[in-house]
Design an enzyme around this catalytic site. Structure first.
Site, PDB file in Angstrom:
ATOM      1  N   GLU A   1       0.843  -1.191   0.000  1.00 49.12           N
ATOM      2  CA  GLU A   1       0.000   0.000   0.000  1.00 49.12           C
ATOM      3  C   GLU A   1       0.881   1.245   0.000  1.00 49.12           C
ATOM      4  O   GLU A   1       0.660   2.187  -0.758  1.00 49.12           O
ATOM      5  CB  GLU A   1      -0.886  -0.031   1.244  1.00 49.12           C
ATOM      6  CG  GLU A   1      -1.951   1.041   1.267  1.00 49.12           C
ATOM      7  CD  GLU A   1      -2.701   1.075   2.602  1.00 49.12           C
ATOM      8  OE1 GLU A   1      -2.161   0.571   3.609  1.00 49.12           O
ATOM      9  OE2 GLU A   1      -3.803   1.631   2.629  1.00 49.12           O
TER      10      GLU A   1
ATOM     11  N   ARG B 291      -0.354  33.437 -19.431  1.00 48.82           N
ATOM     12  CA  ARG B 291      -1.013  34.486 -18.647  1.00 48.82           C
ATOM     13  C   ARG B 291      -0.151  35.755 -18.643  1.00 48.82           C
ATOM     14  O   ARG B 291       1.043  35.696 -18.328  1.00 48.82           O
ATOM     15  CB  ARG B 291      -1.211  33.973 -17.218  1.00 48.82           C
ATOM     16  CG  ARG B 291      -1.655  35.001 -16.220  1.00 48.82           C
ATOM     17  CD  ARG B 291      -3.125  35.300 -16.355  1.00 48.82           C
ATOM     18  NE  ARG B 291      -3.591  36.140 -15.254  1.00 48.82           N
ATOM     19  CZ  ARG B 291      -4.789  36.708 -15.229  1.00 48.82           C
ATOM     20  NH1 ARG B 291      -5.622  36.513 -16.239  1.00 48.82           N
ATOM     21  NH2 ARG B 291      -5.157  37.447 -14.219  1.00 48.82           N
TER      22      ARG B 291
ATOM     23  N   GLN C 239      10.255  36.805 -11.283  1.00 51.54           N
ATOM     24  CA  GLN C 239      11.092  35.878 -10.509  1.00 51.54           C
ATOM     25  C   GLN C 239      10.291  35.120  -9.444  1.00 51.54           C
ATOM     26  O   GLN C 239      10.549  33.945  -9.191  1.00 51.54           O
ATOM     27  CB  GLN C 239      12.247  36.643  -9.861  1.00 51.54           C
ATOM     28  CG  GLN C 239      13.301  37.029 -10.886  1.00 51.54           C
ATOM     29  CD  GLN C 239      14.525  37.657 -10.257  1.00 51.54           C
ATOM     30  OE1 GLN C 239      14.478  38.149  -9.136  1.00 51.54           O
ATOM     31  NE2 GLN C 239      15.620  37.641 -10.990  1.00 51.54           N
TER      32      GLN C 239
END
Lengths: 414, 274
Positions: free
Chosen positions: A272, A298, A309
């Protein structure tokens, strides 16, 4: 060693196409609970021929088990390599989980629990008859399975606090108690359930055994789906055992194993945990891809936001997490393939990848600003889903403690 | 029955085309099988199987062929993964090819392979030339049915009945084998391909199939011949040449006009639309 081979790339492309056209359109219905994901899981297995491929392997396993049982022995050797992989190729399995997780970590989890955990447990530890009757339909995704360990009062202390008991009754057992946070509970046909064998000794001395419970067993009931923060496309519920009578054919492996019963569970737990980094990989890769595309496109203050930055640092951070998690998955696949046991790595990497997924998803939302907060882009969903990775398959805290304890080792005394 | 399916790799049509220094910039391009060629492979698979049982008709063979550089082997392998039996790659750089060269090579391959049907996509989505199928039929002197939206293979396998969507409705054409078929997008609808083997009630999923994991594993072991154009005696050189590449001009921004007379005046004087 850090590159996918051509076949695995082909699988990646196929699964991505399938996810975009078949899975993504259904996510709103799964998220809002108006539809359950199980029929699509079965359809996926059929589309990619998992049923035929895994079915052939499982049938071979059944024949081998039958031969061993006829000779009065058991076959334990090949069990570990069978659980949790497609065609014995662990990296291919991780890539499938990754691709599903880009769109729906919950769908990946539900499928992984059914085929890998529940199906894998029966395949690895079951008798020939059990593998044929219940392991085969689970590993070929003809039926859906749940893997049931956690209880309302037993989470991190799964064994110590376990209250579900199997009382010996003639040749069989009577199951009493309840389990919670059961993945696939609302739709599963077959439940792999851990319980303490009760012969009247104190709970701490009782051994743990694994049982197969079927949905229509008298006395067995399933609660309604929980309302969760994330992983809403993977239905979860409580399950209840009110004097569920089980014959010995429902005891996984056909005999009690005493103290060794707990180590069976621990094999499944390691499986798991090894599955979680691939889910984190999918979440982070999607966040990275979406973020890079967005900052190129954008524009604010007259230029693309990727030129700022503050945004660049976030992209570099996502990239670093993406590559580190990817490297981790390559290492885990190599460990599984070469049968290298390293519990410290399995635990620590699960904890790290889960945290990285949460951080990456939140960073991706920040990069997208208000749009990232909207359901439509599917990123806020990944952030909600990612949080579960820090809680399930052991909390991050427990994973780290397990790693540290494995590294430090037991105290041998003065 | 044997079907030959020529396929072409194209830059992923879902990605934006980049133009650099007067040429299409293909650095880092993601190559995929031309979508119409994928439909051609799917058509061949559906014609030669029992779709309900998921079993190939006995003795049936599907050969895929491409003319292109070494990387194009990936596209052949993806066709093999969905169920084609064998592949041929004729090694050539994309620049050395045009429809004439491709047809010259295919004529020779067909002479060697002797397929009963050649199924192609109606056109490749990069050049959109829409020539190879028709030219091939002309060179071979074979019957052709282009832009197939449906196809039914006769029980005796001697002919196919092809449905073509034309302006006035659907035109049906029966062509004998051997013949050339080019396919349009509706050929991959659930009931578009009939072969008198798959039950008529059986509905395929819409679109070309996904390769199964087993198919992907098996593809690696299926035979792929690599040939050169000269192996087929092809000396043809391209007769088309690229003069220049430019992207369509960006559309001018819309204008909001005050009233209908202004709109009419602008449509007449500026847009010259009326």
């Amino acid at each position: 060693m850090f590159a996918l081979d051509e076949q695995t790339k082909m699988v990646q492309t196929m699964v991505r196409q399938w996810c975009e056209t078949q899975l993504a359109p259904r996510i709103p219905a799964f998220e809002h609970g108006s539809e359950l994901p199980f029929e699509l899981m079965k359809k996926m297995a059929k589309t990619f021929g998992l049923d035929a491929m895994v079915g052939a392997q499982v049938r071979k396993r059944i024949d081998k088990l039958k031969a061993a049982e006829a000779g009065g022995t058991t076959d334990e050797t090949s069990a570990a390599s069978l659980s949790g992989s497609l065609g014995g190729d662990t990296m291919m399995t991780h890539v499938v989980v990754k691709e599903l997780s880009r769109v729906s970590p919950g769908f990946a989890m539900g499928w992984g629990v059914s085929m890998g955990l529940a199906g894998g447990a029966i395949l690895a530890k079951g008798t020939a008859d059990q593998v044929e009757r219940w392991g085969l339909p689970l590993t070929t995704c003809k039926q859906i399975g749940s893997w049931c360990l956690t209880e309302p009062g037993a989470g991190s202390d799964a064994f110590g606090s376990m209250r579900t008991t199997a009382t010996v009754d003639g040749d069989g057992y009577v199951l009493r108690g309840s389990k919670t946070f059961i993945t696939n509970g609302p739709g599963a046909d077959i439940f792999v359930v851990y319980a303490k064998i009760d012969r009247g000794e104190p709970p701490a001395e009782q051994s743990v055994a694994t049982f197969i419970v079927l949905r229509d067993d008298p006395g067995f009931t399933v609660g309604p789906p929980f309302k969760k923060m994330g992983m809403r496309d993977s239905p979860t519920s409580e399950i209840f055992f009110d004097d569920v009578k089980l014959g010995v054919e429902r005891l996984l492996g056909g005999r009690e194993k005493g103290k060794a019963g707990r180590s069976d569970t621990k094999d499944s737990l390691a499986n798991e945990r090894s599955g979680v980094p691939a889910m984190a990989w999918g979440i982070i890769e999607r966040c990275y891809d979406a973020s890079v595309a967005y900052v190129r496109d954008r524009r604010q203050f007259g230029r693309r936001i990727g030129d700022f930055q503050a945004v660049q640092l976030k992209i570099a951070d996502l990239y670093l997490k993406l590559r580190n998690v990817e490297n981790t998955v390559f290492r885990l696949a190599w460990m599984q393939q070469s049968k290298t046991q390293d519990p410290a790595y399995v635990n620590a990497s699960k904890a790290w990848c889960s945290q990285a997924a949460v951080d990456a998803a939140l960073t991706a939302i920040q990069i997208h600003g208000g749009y990232g907060y909207m359901e439509e882009l599917g990123i806020e969903k990944l952030a909600r889903d990612a949080k579960m990775l820090e809680l399930g398959a052991g909390t991050t805290d427990i994973n780290l403690l397990s790693a540290a304890r494995a590294l430090i080792g037991p105290d041998g005394g003065a | 029955m044997k079907i030959l399916v020529p396929i072409k790799r194209v830059p992923d049509p879902a990605l934006k085309t980049k133009v650099k220094d007067g040429a299409i910039d293909l650095t880092g391009a993601n190559w995929v099988v031309n979508p119409f060629d994928e439909y051609a492979v799917e058509t061949a698979l559906r014609l030669l199987e029992n779709g309900e049982a998921g079993a190939r008709v006995a003795g049936a063979e599907i050969v895929v062929v491409t003319i292109g550089p070494e990387d194009a082997a990936q596209q052949l392998r993806s066709a093999l993964a969905t169920g084609a039996d064998r592949a041929i790659r004729v090694d050539a750089e994309d620049k050395a090819l045009d429809a004439g060269v491709v047809v010259a090579a295919l004529v020779q391959i067909i002479a060697a392979e002797k397929p009963d049907l050649v199924i192609l996509g109606k056109q490749a989505v990069d050049g959109d030339a829409n020539q190879v199928g028709q030219m091939l039929a002309g060179k071979l002197g074979w019957a052709q049915a282009t832009f197939a939206a449906s196809v039914e293979l006769a029980a005796d396998q001697k002919s196919v009945l092809v449905g073509r969507e034309v302006d006035a409705g659907v035109e049906y054409k029966r062509i004998g084998t051997p013949g050339i078929l080019t396919v349009d997008l509706r050929i991959v609808s659930p009931h578009s391909v009939k072969n008198n083997v798959t039950p008529a009630t059986f509905a395929y999923p819409d679109g070309p199939r996904y390769a199964s994991l087993k198919g992907i594993m098996a593809a690696k072991k299926k035979p792929m011949d690599v040939k050169k154009l000269s192996d087929y005696g092809v000396t043809t050189t391209p007769v088309t040449r690229e003069v220049g590449i430019e992207l369509p001009a960006a559309r001018a921004a819309g204008q909001i006009v005050a009233d209908i007379p202004t709109l009419v005046k602008k449509l007449a004087d500026e847009a010259k639309a009326i």
